[in-house]
Design an enzyme around this catalytic site. Structure first.
Site, PDB file in Angstrom:
ATOM      1  N   GLY A 174      16.230  -0.256 -19.847  1.00 39.13           N
ATOM      2  CA  GLY A 174      15.654  -1.472 -20.425  1.00 39.13           C
ATOM      3  C   GLY A 174      15.230  -2.419 -19.310  1.00 39.13           C
ATOM      4  N   ALA A 410     -10.566   3.102   7.757  1.00 43.84           N
ATOM      5  CA  ALA A 410      -9.183   3.253   8.208  1.00 43.84           C
ATOM      6  C   ALA A 410      -8.982   2.525   9.535  1.00 43.84           C
ATOM      7  CB  ALA A 410      -8.840   4.718   8.331  1.00 43.84           C
TER       8      ALA A 410
END
Ligand code: HXC
Length: 521
Positions: A174, A410
């Site tokens: 939960g 990159a």
């Protein structure tokens, strides 16, 4: 002879203490053991330095009366809290006791956790949470839910202030998963730990999917697939060793630096192993892990999220006793390409290091971002942006070493000078360019190549590729511009990095006043 007199006040205390330490009782402790789990107190004893634990709130109990809960009062209310030491350094800790109503969180249980979190926050020491709980204590209703939110608030307030570590040592279901999720590192144990927002039964009812709780939210699922958890172990003892190893690299809080890590490894040690380590053929992979182990103190490396987004390595290590965070592309996994998961993983790690004054060493060999619709629809633009954001906002020392490929986007995101890295180095094998030679030739000479016959095409292409490699697939264009400070021989790597780490120790960077930035989440 001295007569031993009974002391009723002392007896009363000893009895109450023993009762509190019994938790939910011997039978339930045995059940815990039968399930391959330690008890809350055994966990604390095994994790902390011997004899260092001081317990808070041993006699706290709940005050609820719904559904018959008033018939039972466990002293301590199902959670053991206090302070102790790990590797001689203070930590605050809480450990949920599954033998008391399944470790469920009632309001006083929550208040105990909040108190020890506040203690950690006010005194700048790490907080360690051991989670083993059936979630909100049903009999205490909305007060339990309020307790969770109080904990979440404290997790967020402490984020970037003190290291927060979560061990999942039982169920964690939960909304209860969200406290660990806010913390810096999550540890899970095979066949012991479970995390999910909704369990297998609810999933079956709602989506008709069948899944075991292990496949849904076990250690493997979260360490390999979701990336929610950062460390996986075979048993609880191994998990505690990992936590102790991690804390060696961390400071107590954001106002201090990590303590020096003792080592006898010479800082000027030559890395002979690296001399011919990088293959000449840019398509051949190599083990970046071996390169890292060779340059750090005593070869000791603690990798974070080692089974998730394996194309990027995030790890703690030290050089000359200075704790560092390493971000490295792994050419042996997807050629070290950057994708959504690798960007997220590295960005979060960089931000942790930056928050806690840990210098970052970036080892770069990356062909670019991964192309494809999966990546584009998945939001590689947003996720990749996190990586550049994390580097650009970092104010800790940043040292970058390009070992081989540094292509295109990159190059732009992996801690270049332009994002304010302090020292940028490259090996002679570095290839710093907009793209690899084959791709570049296809674009630049498309028209020229289009009209050639097959035989001529092959030789012309080879000639153009060789020419491009000579011109661009090297570190010298970037060096001429001062984008690379130093081209170094691989065998000098450890010595060079150490020298720069020392001079960067007092780095100060001013940032504009603002509430907080808006990292693309
Ligand atoms: C009160 C609880 C409890 C809970 C377990 N127990 N969970 N008591 N509140 N939430 C009690 C059981 O009644 C039992 O009491 C003891 O703990 C041990 O539980 P078992 O079921 O016997 O253990 P096990 O078979 O190992 O199963 C563990 C479990 C299961 C999977 C956790 O107990 C379970 O499903 N519990 C309910 C989980 C749940 O739905 N929680 C609420 C989630 S919502 P006795 O007296 O027999 O020893 C939530 C909201 C958080 O947490 C919101 C945050 C935003």
């Amino acid at each position: 002879m001295h007569k031993i007199e009974s002391d009723p006040k002392r007896e009363r205390f000893l009895e109450a203490r023993a009762l509190s330490e019994l938790g939910g009782g011997k039978d339930k402790m045995e059940t815990q053991h039968r399930q391959g789990k330690l008890t809350a107190r055994e966990r604390i004893t095994k994790l902390l330095d011997e004899g260092s634990f001081n317990e808070f709130d041993k006699f706290v109990t709940h005050r609820s009366s719904y559904f018959g809960i008033d018939k039972t009062h466990y002293l301590g209310d199902g959670v053991v809290t206090g302070i102790g030491k790990i590797n001689g350094k203070p930590v605050a800790i809480y450990s949920q006791d599954f033998t008391c109503w399944g470790g469920s969180l009632g309001v006083h249980h929550a208040q105990k956790i909040c108190k020890v979190m506040d203690f950690a926050y006010n005194n700048q020491i790490p907080i360690i949470g051991m989670n083993d709980s059936g979630g909100a204590r049903i009999q205490e209703g909305v007060e339990s839910l309020a307790g969770y939110s109080e904990i979440f608030y404290r997790n967020v307030r402490a984020s970037g202030v003190i290291p927060q570590i979560s061990l999942i040592l039982g169920p964690c279901a939960g909304g209860a998963v969200y406290s660990p999720a806010v913390t810096d590192f999550i540890f899970m144990v095979d066949d012991v730990s479970y995390m999910f927002v909704t369990g297998p039964d609810v999933i079956k009812a709602v989506t008709h999917e069948s899944v075991t709780k292990e496949d849904l939210g076990g250690a493997r699922a979260h360490c390999e697939r979701s990336g929610v958890s950062h460390f996986r172990s075979k048993n609880e003892e191994e998990c505690f060793q990992q936590v102790r190893a991690l804390l060696e690299f961390l400071p107590s809080g954001n106002l201090s630096r990590p303590a020096a890590i003792p080592t006898e490894d010479p800082t000027a040690r030559i890395n002979h192993k690296l001399k011919d380590f990088i293959p000449n053929n840019p398509r051949r992979p190599y083990e970046m892990d071996d390169l890292i182990a060779e340059i750090v103190d005593d070869g000791i490396v603690l990798e974070v999220s080692q089974d998730y987004a394996t194309n990027v390595i995030c790890a703690f290590a030290s050089i000359g006793g200075i704790s560092i965070g390493i971000v490295a592309n792994r050419p042996s996994s997807l050629a070290g390409v950057l994708d959504i998961n690798a960007s997220d993983k590295a960005a979060r790690f960089i931000r942790f290091c930056d928050a806690f004054n840990i210098p970052i060493l970036t080892l770069e060999d990356v062909p670019g971002f991964l192309p494809g619709t999966v990546q584009e629809y998945g939001g590689i633009i947003r996720h990749g942006a996190k990586l550049l954001y994390a580097y650009a906002e970092a104010t800790v020392p940043l040292i970058t070493l390009i070992t081989r490929k540094s292509y295109g986007g990159a190059y732009c995101v992996m801690a270049p000078k332009h994002l304010r890295a302090d020292v940028n180095m490259a090996y002679p094998t570095a290839e710093i360019a907009v793209m690899g030679a084959e791709g570049a030739v296809n674009v630049i000479f498309r028209n020229e190549l289009k009209n050639l016959k097959e035989n001529d095409l092959l030789s012309k292409r080879q000639e153009l590729v060789a020419n491009y490699e000579k011109e661009f697939a090297n570190p010298y264009r970037a060096s001429e511009l001062g984008y690379v400070d130093e081209v170094i021989l691989p065998e000098e790597t450890r010595k060079k990095i150490y020298n720069y780490l020392v001079v960067l120790q007092n780095k100060i960077v001013e940032r504009p006043r603002r509430k907080h930035g808006n990292i693309p989440l």
